[in-house]
Scaffold this motif. Structure first.
Motif, short mmCIF file in Angstrom:
data_model
loop_
_atom_site.label_atom_id
_atom_site.label_comp_id
_atom_site.label_asym_id
_atom_site.label_seq_id
_atom_site.Cartn_x
_atom_site.Cartn_y
_atom_site.Cartn_z
N SER A 86 2.08 -8.70 1.12
CA SER A 86 3.20 -9.62 0.94
C SER A 86 4.50 -8.86 0.79
CB SER A 86 2.96 -10.48 -0.31
OG SER A 86 3.23 -9.73 -1.46
N GLU A 87 5.56 -9.46 1.31
CA GLU A 87 6.87 -8.84 1.23
C GLU A 87 7.24 -8.58 -0.23
OE1 GLU A 87 10.05 -11.11 2.96
OE2 GLU A 87 11.22 -9.28 3.28
N GLU A 88 6.87 -9.51 -1.08
CA GLU A 88 7.21 -9.38 -2.50
C GLU A 88 6.65 -8.07 -3.07
OE1 GLU A 88 5.64 -12.54 -4.91
OE2 GLU A 88 6.26 -11.46 -6.73
N ASP A 89 5.38 -7.82 -2.80
CA ASP A 89 4.75 -6.59 -3.31
C ASP A 89 5.43 -5.35 -2.76
OD1 ASP A 89 2.58 -7.00 -5.16
OD2 ASP A 89 1.66 -8.21 -3.57
N ILE A 90 5.69 -5.37 -1.46
CA ILE A 90 6.26 -4.19 -0.82
C ILE A 90 7.65 -3.89 -1.39
CG2 ILE A 90 7.06 -3.24 1.38
CD1 ILE A 90 4.88 -4.81 2.79
N VAL A 91 8.48 -4.92 -1.46
CA VAL A 91 9.84 -4.74 -1.97
C VAL A 91 9.81 -4.26 -3.42
CG1 VAL A 91 11.96 -5.96 -2.60
CG2 VAL A 91 10.86 -6.41 -0.39
N LYS A 92 8.94 -4.88 -4.19
CA LYS A 92 8.84 -4.52 -5.62
C LYS A 92 8.44 -3.05 -5.77
CE LYS A 92 6.75 -6.58 -9.76
NZ LYS A 92 5.69 -7.54 -10.17
N ALA A 93 7.42 -2.66 -5.01
CA ALA A 93 6.93 -1.28 -5.11
C ALA A 93 8.00 -0.28 -4.69
CB ALA A 93 5.67 -1.10 -4.26
N ALA A 98 8.53 3.78 -5.29
CA ALA A 98 7.58 4.28 -4.30
C ALA A 98 8.36 4.82 -3.10
CB ALA A 98 6.63 3.18 -3.86
N ASN A 99 7.87 5.90 -2.52
CA ASN A 99 8.55 6.45 -1.36
C ASN A 99 8.14 5.75 -0.07
OD1 ASN A 99 8.31 8.64 -3.47
ND2 ASN A 99 9.79 9.53 -2.06
N ASP A 100 6.94 5.20 -0.08
CA ASP A 100 6.46 4.53 1.12
C ASP A 100 5.39 3.54 0.71
OD1 ASP A 100 6.13 3.84 3.78
OD2 ASP A 100 6.02 5.92 4.46
N TYR A 101 5.06 2.63 1.64
CA TYR A 101 4.08 1.58 1.36
C TYR A 101 3.26 1.37 2.62
CZ TYR A 101 2.33 -2.77 -0.76
OH TYR A 101 1.54 -3.75 -1.32
N LEU A 102 1.98 1.57 2.51
CA LEU A 102 1.10 1.43 3.66
C LEU A 102 0.07 0.36 3.36
CD1 LEU A 102 1.20 2.98 6.30
CD2 LEU A 102 -0.47 4.57 5.40
N VAL A 103 -0.10 -0.58 4.29
CA VAL A 103 -1.04 -1.68 4.07
C VAL A 103 -2.42 -1.30 4.58
CG1 VAL A 103 -1.57 -4.08 4.65
CG2 VAL A 103 0.80 -3.40 4.24
N LYS A 104 -3.43 -1.53 3.76
CA LYS A 104 -4.83 -1.30 4.16
C LYS A 104 -5.31 -2.44 5.03
CE LYS A 104 -6.39 0.85 -0.17
NZ LYS A 104 -7.31 0.66 -1.31
N ARG B 107 10.33 -7.96 8.27
CA ARG B 107 10.88 -8.87 7.25
C ARG B 107 12.13 -8.21 6.69
NH1 ARG B 107 4.91 -9.55 4.71
NH2 ARG B 107 5.04 -7.29 4.97
N THR B 108 13.21 -8.97 6.66
CA THR B 108 14.48 -8.35 6.27
C THR B 108 14.44 -7.79 4.84
OG1 THR B 108 15.31 -10.54 5.69
CG2 THR B 108 15.92 -9.68 7.85
N GLY B 109 13.72 -8.49 3.98
CA GLY B 109 13.62 -8.00 2.60
C GLY B 109 12.97 -6.62 2.56
N GLU B 110 11.92 -6.45 3.37
CA GLU B 110 11.25 -5.16 3.41
C GLU B 110 12.18 -4.09 3.99
OE1 GLU B 110 7.40 -5.11 5.28
OE2 GLU B 110 7.33 -2.91 5.30
N LEU B 111 12.91 -4.45 5.05
CA LEU B 111 13.84 -3.48 5.63
C LEU B 111 14.84 -3.02 4.57
CD1 LEU B 111 15.12 -1.95 8.03
CD2 LEU B 111 16.61 -3.93 8.34
N LEU B 112 15.40 -4.00 3.85
CA LEU B 112 16.38 -3.64 2.83
C LEU B 112 15.78 -2.73 1.76
CD1 LEU B 112 18.21 -7.08 2.55
CD2 LEU B 112 19.20 -4.93 3.36
#
Lengths: 229, 229
Positions: A86-93, A98-104, B107-112
């Motif tokens: 979810s975008e929420e998790d990625i943005v939050k992390a 976090a330097n990067d976020y990779l989805v399993k 997703r724009t939020g993720e890009l930001l």
DNA sequence: CTGTTTTATATAAAGATTTTATAAAGATTT
DNA sequence: AAATCTTTATAAAATCTTTATATAAAACAG
């Protein structure tokens, strides 16, 4: 004295840890693992790794909280590896440091590339392997040798010989071994070469060439690079 | 002098640029755009942005090539935004110096968030694209070299060679490495090229070409760019 | 244990070889 | 046509290899 990069995996899935272990170790990284947030924190504190791979779905604590706690003191890269997409998790992390976020599930090649990318810059200057022995400094990545901060002029053979000694500090290296490593397998009987080059090296690196302190002769056997405090 | 963060978008799709403009400007970034690789490079040189968003599918030049060229001097973050989702493209881009890789549509939020993550730490480390060594000044973004404040006239090959040295000050660079980096992998046996160009370079940058102070020969191995105080 | 012999090591220096510097001519590109 | 790259030729420098001899260490006999 290893210059390999250490990576800590914090993930509760056994298969995932196994996969990462195989992937990372075959790429010359040192692999350490933890299955819980608690263990992960302890390991990170006791042996700070060069990079952390963190799963957000840990059994004992929320991943975002773990990330925040780590970031209070841990400055090396942290890459999140999570099933949560979810975008929420990625943005939050990412905003939590976090330097990067990779989805399993992820592609291992991509993970490795993202690890290299994250490590870039961290290891530009500090992590070059410099062997220091007394007033002698041997920079293996720059291929330079300094005595009392002054650059020495060594020939390529002299350098190879010295580097070999430096990498085997304290060990007796036999004539055969030295000749094979520096000159090649066809030269193992050319002991005289060794004597000539050892003499030249000593003239350059020893404070008193008549009383060698770095390269010590082990008569009948070989030479030894002695450690100095 | 504004303290807003400037972001350059290099992308040929009008809609994409429009979307990014709205997104970025509403988040207080300064937005500049280019539709071709050529324009993008020119804009990057004239007004180096704090971050570049680069599309790999440009009409006039391969995106990977553009990335490589930018990375010769541009040290701020570069995030790839591309429809290409193959592992090969991602790995290649990251290894060529991209800080991150986002697959379109995103997703724009993720890009930001990824922009924020990439920008973090940017203002702590100095990244001056001008290398100064003694009376020599090498401006990597302008591709110019000055000796005693006077502009030198170097050919493109001479410049590439010098820039490579400058980026690896103090390190011995082997013939092979230099030939591969400057001329390409097919030229690693053309040591004579290197000798000819080193001689030419020395004539231009050294105060006394007979006693080279900048480019030092390491016989049998390569050359070293010496640091001057 | 002591002096002698044998073996191993150190070092300088001369000769041989490899590597490098440089100019300049020819080829190619701009 | 001018600039740059590529190739060729040759001189100079650096390094490696060999030889000679001195010195030190180990082995051995008495």
């Amino acid at each position: 004295m290893s210059n390999k990069v250490a990576i800590l995996i914090i993930d509760d899935e056994v298969q995932m840890r196994k996969l990462l272990q195989i992937t990372l170790e075959s790429n010359d990284y040192i692999f350490t693992e933890a299955a819980t947030a608690k263990d992960g924190m302890i390991m990170a504190v006791n042996h700070p790794p060069d990079l952390i791979l963190l799963d957000l779905g840990l059994p004992d604590e929320d991943g975002h909280t773990v990330l925040k706690k780590l970031r209070e003191w841990f400055t090396n890269p942290i890459i999140i590896v999570s099933v949560q997409s979810s975008e929420e998790d990625i943005v939050k992390a990412l905003d939590n440091g976090a330097n990067d976020y990779l989805v399993k599930p992820f592609r291992t090649g991509e993970l490795l590339a993202r690890i290299r990318s994250a490590l870039r810059g961290i290891f530009t200057e500090e992590n070059n392997p410099v062997i220091i022995n007394g007033d002698l400094q041997i920079d293996l990545s720059a291929r330079t040798v300094k005595k009392n901060e002054e650059l020495l002029k060594l020939t390529s053979t002299e350098y190879s010989l010295l580097a070999l000694f430096a990498k085997n500090e304290g060990k007796v290296l036999t004539h055969q071994y030295l000749l094979r490593e520096v000159w090649g397998p066809g030269y193992i009987n050319q002991s005289q070469y060794l004597r000539v080059f050892i003499a030249q090296l000593r003239k350059k690196i020893e404070t008193d060439a008549n009383r060698p302190a770095f390269i010590v002769t082990e008569s009948g056997v070989g030479y030894r690079f002695a450690a100095k405090e």
